[in-house]
Design a protein around this motif. Structure first.
Motif, mmCIF file in Angstrom:
data_model
loop_
_atom_site.group_PDB
_atom_site.id
_atom_site.type_symbol
_atom_site.label_atom_id
_atom_site.label_comp_id
_atom_site.label_asym_id
_atom_site.label_seq_id
_atom_site.Cartn_x
_atom_site.Cartn_y
_atom_site.Cartn_z
ATOM 1 N N LYS A 1 0.715 -1.151 0.118
ATOM 2 C CA LYS A 1 0.000 0.007 0.076
ATOM 3 C C LYS A 1 0.808 1.058 0.114
ATOM 4 O O LYS A 1 1.936 1.282 0.546
ATOM 5 C CB LYS A 1 -0.897 0.093 1.322
ATOM 6 N N PRO A 2 0.416 2.304 -0.477
ATOM 7 C CA PRO A 2 1.170 3.644 -0.387
ATOM 8 C C PRO A 2 1.672 3.967 0.896
ATOM 9 O O PRO A 2 2.919 4.842 0.981
ATOM 10 C CB PRO A 2 0.320 4.737 -1.102
ATOM 11 N N ASP A 3 0.786 3.753 2.097
ATOM 12 C CA ASP A 3 1.600 4.096 3.222
ATOM 13 C C ASP A 3 2.624 3.149 3.816
ATOM 14 O O ASP A 3 3.138 3.257 4.820
ATOM 15 C CB ASP A 3 0.404 3.969 4.480
ATOM 16 N N GLY A 4 3.272 2.120 2.835
ATOM 17 C CA GLY A 4 4.119 1.320 3.030
ATOM 18 C C GLY A 4 5.485 2.011 2.580
ATOM 19 O O GLY A 4 6.621 1.399 2.714
ATOM 20 N N THR A 5 5.275 3.166 1.960
ATOM 21 C CA THR A 5 6.601 3.817 1.484
ATOM 22 C C THR A 5 7.282 4.269 2.587
ATOM 23 O O THR A 5 7.045 4.828 3.590
ATOM 24 C CB THR A 5 6.135 5.064 0.706
ATOM 25 N N ALA A 6 8.555 3.880 2.702
ATOM 26 C CA ALA A 6 9.525 3.898 3.783
ATOM 27 C C ALA A 6 10.857 3.347 3.594
ATOM 28 O O ALA A 6 11.024 2.713 2.368
ATOM 29 C CB ALA A 6 8.926 3.230 4.869
ATOM 30 N N VAL A 7 11.832 3.808 4.276
ATOM 31 C CA VAL A 7 13.246 3.140 4.176
ATOM 32 C C VAL A 7 13.079 2.071 5.278
ATOM 33 O O VAL A 7 12.563 1.983 6.301
ATOM 34 C CB VAL A 7 14.109 4.050 4.743
ATOM 35 N N TYR A 8 13.463 0.800 4.819
ATOM 36 C CA TYR A 8 13.104 -0.421 5.506
ATOM 37 C C TYR A 8 14.602 -0.876 6.228
ATOM 38 O O TYR A 8 15.421 -0.794 5.387
ATOM 39 C CB TYR A 8 12.742 -1.570 4.728
ATOM 40 N N TYR A 9 14.697 -1.032 7.329
ATOM 41 C CA TYR A 9 16.013 -1.446 8.034
ATOM 42 C C TYR A 9 15.802 -2.929 8.720
ATOM 43 O O TYR A 9 14.716 -3.279 9.112
ATOM 44 C CB TYR A 9 16.180 -0.652 8.995
ATOM 45 N N CYS A 10 16.802 -3.652 8.522
ATOM 46 C CA CYS A 10 16.776 -4.864 9.355
ATOM 47 C C CYS A 10 17.786 -4.572 10.588
ATOM 48 O O CYS A 10 18.796 -3.854 10.405
ATOM 49 C CB CYS A 10 17.388 -6.177 8.401
ATOM 50 N N ALA A 11 17.495 -5.200 11.663
ATOM 51 C CA ALA A 11 18.419 -5.240 12.838
ATOM 52 C C ALA A 11 18.291 -6.338 13.458
ATOM 53 O O ALA A 11 17.611 -7.432 13.138
ATOM 54 C CB ALA A 11 17.701 -4.081 13.773
ATOM 55 N N ALA A 12 19.602 -6.685 14.305
ATOM 56 C CA ALA A 12 19.746 -7.897 15.026
ATOM 57 C C ALA A 12 20.132 -7.633 16.296
ATOM 58 O O ALA A 12 20.690 -6.616 17.031
ATOM 59 C CB ALA A 12 20.748 -8.549 14.315
ATOM 60 N N GLU A 13 19.849 -8.518 17.219
ATOM 61 C CA GLU A 13 20.066 -8.542 18.500
ATOM 62 C C GLU A 13 20.298 -9.994 19.100
ATOM 63 O O GLU A 13 19.547 -11.076 18.566
ATOM 64 C CB GLU A 13 19.043 -7.852 19.494
ATOM 65 N N THR A 14 21.147 -10.393 19.971
ATOM 66 C CA THR A 14 21.197 -11.659 20.385
ATOM 67 C C THR A 14 20.476 -12.329 21.142
ATOM 68 O O THR A 14 20.402 -13.425 21.759
ATOM 69 C CB THR A 14 22.729 -11.814 21.172
ATOM 70 N N SER A 15 19.535 -11.604 21.694
ATOM 71 C CA SER A 15 18.369 -11.992 22.580
ATOM 72 C C SER A 15 17.639 -13.065 22.097
ATOM 73 O O SER A 15 17.589 -13.400 20.985
ATOM 74 C CB SER A 15 17.236 -10.642 22.691
#
Length: 124
Positions: A87-101
């Motif tokens: 959808k148009p509201d999905g326009t964004a910069v997408y980031y992945c992130a990681a944590e050892t949890s």
């Protein structure tokens, strides 16, 4: 320490699908809980989907359930985010992130390692 690189973003039309990739170097992603976040212009970064360390159970923000799928390929050391019916509201910069949890993480502050982001633009 793990280094993350996102790819797969682009310009798509509303209703289209897209698959984002988060590739890791130096460490195995199965040793981390990995999350996908997005940040639209003028808005805070928000959680989209995550996949838990080791067992690989996925979890999602409510608004994307049924449309987004997160998965992990251990052989490729990559986590994917498949997005359908964008959808148009999905326009964004997408980031992945990681944590050892070992536990689910959904807050920005809960992740230590971040990629540089990939732009997704959804036109109406």
């Amino acid at each position: 320490q793990v280094q993350l690189t996102e790819s797969g973003g682009g310009l798509v039309q509303a209703g289209d699908s897209l698959r984002l990739s988060c590739a890791a170097s130096t460490r195995s992603l199965s040793d981390y809980t990995v999350g996908w976040f997005r940040q639209a212009p003028g808005r805070e970064r928000e959680f989209v989907a995550g996949i838990m360390r080791n067992i690989g159970s996925p979890y999602y923000e409510d608004s994307v359930k049924g449309r987004f799928t997160i998965s992990r390929d251990n052989a490729q050391n990559t986590v994917y985010l498949y997005m359908k019916n964008l959808k148009p509201d999905g326009t964004a910069v997408y980031y992945c992130a990681a944590e050892t949890s070992l536990y689910k993480r959904e807050r920005v502050s809960g992740f230590h390692y971040w990629g540089q982001g990939t732009q997704v633009t959804v036109s109406s």
